[in-house]
Every structure is written in C-alpha cells, then in structure tokens.
Write a protein that holds these residues in place. Structure first.
Motif, short mmCIF file in Angstrom:
data_model
loop_
_atom_site.label_atom_id
_atom_site.label_comp_id
_atom_site.label_asym_id
_atom_site.label_seq_id
_atom_site.Cartn_x
_atom_site.Cartn_y
_atom_site.Cartn_z
N THR A 60 0.82 -1.21 0.00
CA THR A 60 0.00 0.00 0.00
C THR A 60 0.86 1.26 0.00
N GLY A 61 1.71 1.42 1.02
CA GLY A 61 2.59 2.59 1.04
C GLY A 61 2.19 3.67 2.02
N LEU A 62 1.07 3.51 2.72
CA LEU A 62 0.71 4.48 3.76
C LEU A 62 1.67 4.29 4.93
N ILE A 63 2.18 5.39 5.46
CA ILE A 63 3.18 5.31 6.53
C ILE A 63 2.81 6.23 7.68
N LEU A 361 -19.49 -4.76 -4.08
CA LEU A 361 -18.88 -4.97 -2.78
C LEU A 361 -17.74 -4.00 -2.53
N ALA A 362 -16.92 -3.73 -3.57
CA ALA A 362 -15.82 -2.78 -3.41
C ALA A 362 -16.35 -1.40 -3.05
N THR A 363 -17.41 -0.99 -3.72
CA THR A 363 -18.01 0.31 -3.41
C THR A 363 -18.59 0.33 -2.01
N ALA A 364 -19.21 -0.78 -1.60
CA ALA A 364 -19.79 -0.86 -0.25
C ALA A 364 -18.71 -0.78 0.82
N VAL A 365 -17.58 -1.45 0.59
CA VAL A 365 -16.48 -1.40 1.57
C VAL A 365 -15.93 0.01 1.68
N VAL A 366 -15.77 0.68 0.56
CA VAL A 366 -15.27 2.06 0.57
C VAL A 366 -16.24 2.97 1.31
N MET A 367 -17.53 2.86 1.00
CA MET A 367 -18.52 3.71 1.66
C MET A 367 -18.55 3.45 3.17
N ALA A 368 -18.49 2.16 3.56
CA ALA A 368 -18.48 1.84 4.99
C ALA A 368 -17.23 2.38 5.66
N ALA A 396 -6.45 3.33 1.07
CA ALA A 396 -6.19 2.12 1.84
C ALA A 396 -6.86 0.91 1.22
N VAL A 397 -8.14 1.03 0.89
CA VAL A 397 -8.89 -0.11 0.36
C VAL A 397 -8.30 -0.59 -0.96
N VAL A 420 -7.33 -2.76 8.73
CA VAL A 420 -8.34 -3.71 8.25
C VAL A 420 -8.67 -3.44 6.79
N LEU A 421 -8.81 -2.16 6.44
CA LEU A 421 -9.15 -1.81 5.06
C LEU A 421 -8.04 -2.19 4.09
N MET A 422 -6.79 -2.00 4.49
CA MET A 422 -5.68 -2.39 3.62
C MET A 422 -5.67 -3.89 3.40
N PHE A 423 -5.88 -4.65 4.46
CA PHE A 423 -5.88 -6.11 4.35
C PHE A 423 -7.04 -6.60 3.48
N VAL A 424 -8.23 -6.06 3.74
CA VAL A 424 -9.40 -6.45 2.95
C VAL A 424 -9.20 -6.06 1.49
N GLY A 425 -8.64 -4.88 1.25
CA GLY A 425 -8.41 -4.44 -0.11
C GLY A 425 -7.42 -5.30 -0.86
N ARG A 426 -6.45 -5.86 -0.15
CA ARG A 426 -5.43 -6.69 -0.80
C ARG A 426 -5.92 -8.10 -1.09
N VAL A 427 -6.53 -8.76 -0.12
CA VAL A 427 -6.90 -10.16 -0.29
C VAL A 427 -8.38 -10.35 -0.62
N GLY A 428 -9.20 -9.32 -0.32
CA GLY A 428 -10.64 -9.47 -0.50
C GLY A 428 -11.09 -9.73 -1.91
N PRO A 429 -10.68 -8.91 -2.90
CA PRO A 429 -11.17 -9.10 -4.27
C PRO A 429 -10.89 -10.48 -4.85
N LEU A 430 -9.65 -10.99 -4.62
CA LEU A 430 -9.31 -12.31 -5.16
C LEU A 430 -10.12 -13.40 -4.49
N SER A 431 -10.23 -13.32 -3.16
CA SER A 431 -11.00 -14.32 -2.43
C SER A 431 -12.47 -14.26 -2.81
N LEU A 432 -12.99 -13.04 -2.93
CA LEU A 432 -14.39 -12.87 -3.29
C LEU A 432 -14.65 -13.40 -4.70
#
Length: 456
Positions: A60-63, A361-368, A396-397, A420-432
């Motif tokens: 991600t790169g956020l520090i 789902l990606a839009t829902a995660v961002v909005m949440a 992050a997502v 949590v958002l970084m983790f979900v954004g990285r592994v969520g789309p592939l798993s979903l």
C-alpha cells in the motif's frame, strides 16, 4: 499431527491465500517490534508496527513514520523484504520453490495459480509461476540499474545503490514506499527518473498473465511462427489501461496547470501530469503535495484509485477488467443486446455477474470505511477536510498509498480501521472472486417463479 494435516488439506485456495498474507503480516509485525537495530530512535509500538507491516505486505505505502529518517538500513531492508513477498504472494513463492526442486505443485497452489490461467489457457501453471518470479526479478533488476545510472552522479556511486534497488522493487510491486522523505517530489524536474518509475509501475500493474502472453507473441514472431491472437483479457487490459493513462494525463494537466504544477516548465508539467495519472493506479509515489492540489484533481485521483490495476498484478483496486465489463454491460443494455461482447467475442454471463458483484462490494467497503472514519471523529487535527478522509479510505482499500497528509494524524482506533481496510483491499477481491465463481458455477435444484421489479 494427523488432525493438523487433515485440517490443512481442507483449506480452500482462497483460505490459503488469505492465510499466507495474514501470517506474513503477523511475522512482519513481530519483527518490527522485536528485532534490534531497525530504528534510529524509539521502536514502533504495536499499533504502528501492525500498520507498517500491513502497509508493506499489502503493498500500500501508507506510513505513520518517515521511512527515510525513522528506519535504519536494516529496517528499510526488512520493509523491502515484506514488500517483495507481499507483491509476489507467499503461495506463488512456495509453488516456485517446489517446482524448482522438481516436486509437484500442491492442489491448493495450482488452484490459486490457475485462477488467472482461465483467461489465457495457453500458459501452463508451472510456466506461469516461473514467469512470475523471473519477470519480476528481471524488471526490478533493470529498473534498479537504470535508476542507479540516473542517481549515481548526484548521490555518489556507492550511496545511490540502495535507493535505486529499493525504489525499483517498491515501484514494480506498486508499493509506494520511498527512502526519500518527500517521496519523489525532489525529482519533479527529472523526466528520466519519473519515466523509469512509471514504466516499472505500469509493468507491475498490467498483470503477469498479460506480460507472459505478450512475450509469447514476441517469441513466436522471432521464431517465424504464426502469431496467436491476443486473448480478450489481454486486449481489454491493454486498451483500458492506455485509455485511463491518457485520460488521466490530460485531466491532471488541465486541473493543475496553474495549480501545484504552476512553477514548472511546460515539459515538466506534462511529465508530472503523466506521472500523476500513473501513480494514482495503486502505486503511491507522489511528486506533488496532494493536500495542496485542487478538489478536481483529488477527486480524479480517487476515481483512478478505485479502478486500480489489472488482475494477476501487484496492483489493487477493482481492476481494469471489472471496470471495462461494467461499461460494456451498460453499453450492451443500451443497445438491447442480450450478452456483453468485446473484440468479436461474447463474455460469459457468469464473468459479468462476478464483475458486478465485485464492483458493488468494493463500493460498499469504501462507503463503509468512509462512514466509519468520518464517524469516529478521532483525527487529532479536527480541521482536516472530509475529502482528505475519503481520500485516505480509498487509498487504503485499493492499496494505493497516496495521502493528503492525513495518515500521521490518525488516532490508534482510526489506524486499526485503516489496517483492516488495507488487508481487505489486498486479499478481499481475489478471495471474493473465487467464492463468487464457485457459487455461481453451482447450479440450483430449482428456480422460483419470476416477478418483475420496476427500476430506473
């Protein structure tokens, strides 16, 4: 032991994929907490160690602390290792090692590796895995060499080696970590540097399957063989990526010509506008201060961050193919066509449904995420604008790493939300995507009666 082995065999490919990233994040957090000699001052606390490890593994790169001044060489080396492992994926590395010693790939590893193979069936799984590592190291080595040549005259022949290697790996993995305190802002007037970094970002964001197919066509032409048709997947990736890069380039130049780029010459304005278009697609390097940019430019950055890179790449986002299929679906419906077509081919309905599901789902995660971060009200600087918080969540997502200088001011609670958002954004789309594929492919035993609903 038998129970453990039996439990391990029951892991699905998505579970194994998620578990590998989670395990690497935990290992990285413990290493950042306990290994000596990583910091120039006080070591990171648990929250910041988890944040930094997640950001590195999820590329991600956020520090929360400046990589250039807070970490020693050993600390930066650990971050680079986490970035590299996260970029390649733990299961890919494991599969490559097994293949190298002549063993058979596990069914779990084959399931993960072959998910991208459906689009390009001519690429064998074993060759694909070797290609992932080979091309990654080739691009990173070439990028490091070119950056070293560019920086050595000003930095020194010894001093330039580490920054060149670090930035090459970080750029190809679309991580956005930098050994410079200002990222790449000091290279605004260095088109060669920005060009090299841009090429690395684009190469990493196109996807390994696309690169393999393009190289296969090149090998066919060199050998005098008849070139195979580019797959629909590759054609879609290349055309959408080019359109997004060109469109972003023009719009960023228009929005910031008299803004944050006002002090630059025409050539440097064009170069930096192009770089802004490239880096917004999940790379995370910056040559401008996004907190000083116009709302139009920042909104455009958010939109490009949402799209991200391409499937099977180091980039995040909903992916270029998903974005393209949504547009093609709308266009086909406007023309009253029953199926989505592209490049003289019809896209399976199951694939279109997966794209729609992923986008929703990606839009829902961002909005949440935006709602939670805005509702917390726990930024230390209460005057930070809402756009800055939305920018942070989208970054992050979609594992981008750009920020409007909000990250250092997040409270511990907000930092855990971003983790949590970084983790979900990285592994969520592939798993979903894998879960949706299994669900949609499973035929039901019966169908309920139809009843229409008014829309529009």
């Amino acid at each position: 032991m038998a129970l453990t082995s039996r439990s391990r065999r029951k892991l699905s490919a998505p579970e194994a994929f998620v578990g590998s990233f989670l395990g690497l994040i935990v290992a990285g957090t413990l290493a950042l907490r306990w290994l000596p000699g990583l910091y120039t001052g006080e070591p990171l606390g648990w929250t910041d160690a988890a944040f930094t490890a997640t950001s590195a593994v999820c590329v991600t790169g956020l520090i929360v602390e400046d990589t250039a001044t807070y970490f020693t060489f050993e600390g930066q080396l650990l971050l680079l290792a986490l970035i590299q492992l996260g970029g390649l994926g733990m299961l890919t590395l494991t599969s490559m090692v097994i293949a190298a010693i002549g063993g058979r790939l596990s069914l779990r590893s084959e399931a993960v590796a072959s998910s991208a193979q459906e689009a390009v069936p001519n690429v064998p799984t074993r060759r694909l895995i070797f290609g992932i590592v080979r091309f990654t190291l080739l691009f990173e080595a070439a990028g490091a060499l070119l950056l070293y040549v560019a920086w050595a005259p000003s930095m020194g022949w010894r001093e330039a080696a580490w920054p060149a290697a670090f930035h090459s790996v970080s750029a190809f993995c679309n991580a956005g970590f930098s050994t410079n305190a200002d990222s790449l802002m000091s290279f605004q007037r260095s088109p060669f540097t920005l060009g090299i970094v841009s090429l690395l970002i684009v190469a990493g964001g196109l996807g390994f399957v696309v690169v393999e197919e393009l190289l296969g066509r090149y090998r066919d032409r060199s050998a005098g063989r008849r070139r195979r048709r580019l797959s629909t997947h590759t054609q879609l990736v290349l055309s959408v990526s080019a359109a997004l890069l060109a469109g972003g380039w023009v719009l960023f130049a228009v929005f910031e010509w008299h803004g944050v780029l006002a002090d630059l010459g025409v050539g440097h304005k064009l170069t930096n506008s192009l770089f802004m278009s490239v880096t917004a697609r999940t790379a995370g390097f910056n040559t401008i201060d996004y907190a000083a940019a116009t709302d139009s430019a920042n909104l455009l950055t958010i939109l490009l961050m949402m799209v991200g890179g391409s499937p099977g790449s180091t980039a995040g986002g909903m992916k270029t193919t998903t974005f393209a299929l949504l547009g093609l679906l709308a266009w086909s419906r406007l023309r009253s066509q029953a199926s989505v077509t592209v490049a003289n081919r019809s896209v399976p309905e199951e694939t279109v449904q997966r794209a729609v599901g992923l986008a929703v789902l990606a839009t829902a995660v961002v909005m949440a995420g935006i709602f939670l971060l805005a509702s917390f009200g726990d930024l230390l600087h209460k005057g930070d604008p809402f756009l800055g918080r939305a920018f942070e969540v989208v970054s992050a997502v979609n594992t981008v790493g750009l920020s409007m200088n909000v990250t250092p001011h997040l409270s511990p609670g907000a930092r855990w939300l971003i983790i949590v958002l970084m983790f979900v954004g990285r592994v969520g789309p592939l798993s979903l995507a894998a879960a949706l594929r299994a669900r949609l492919a499973r035929p039901g035993k019966y169908r309920l009666a139809h009843e229409d609903v008014v829309v529009g």
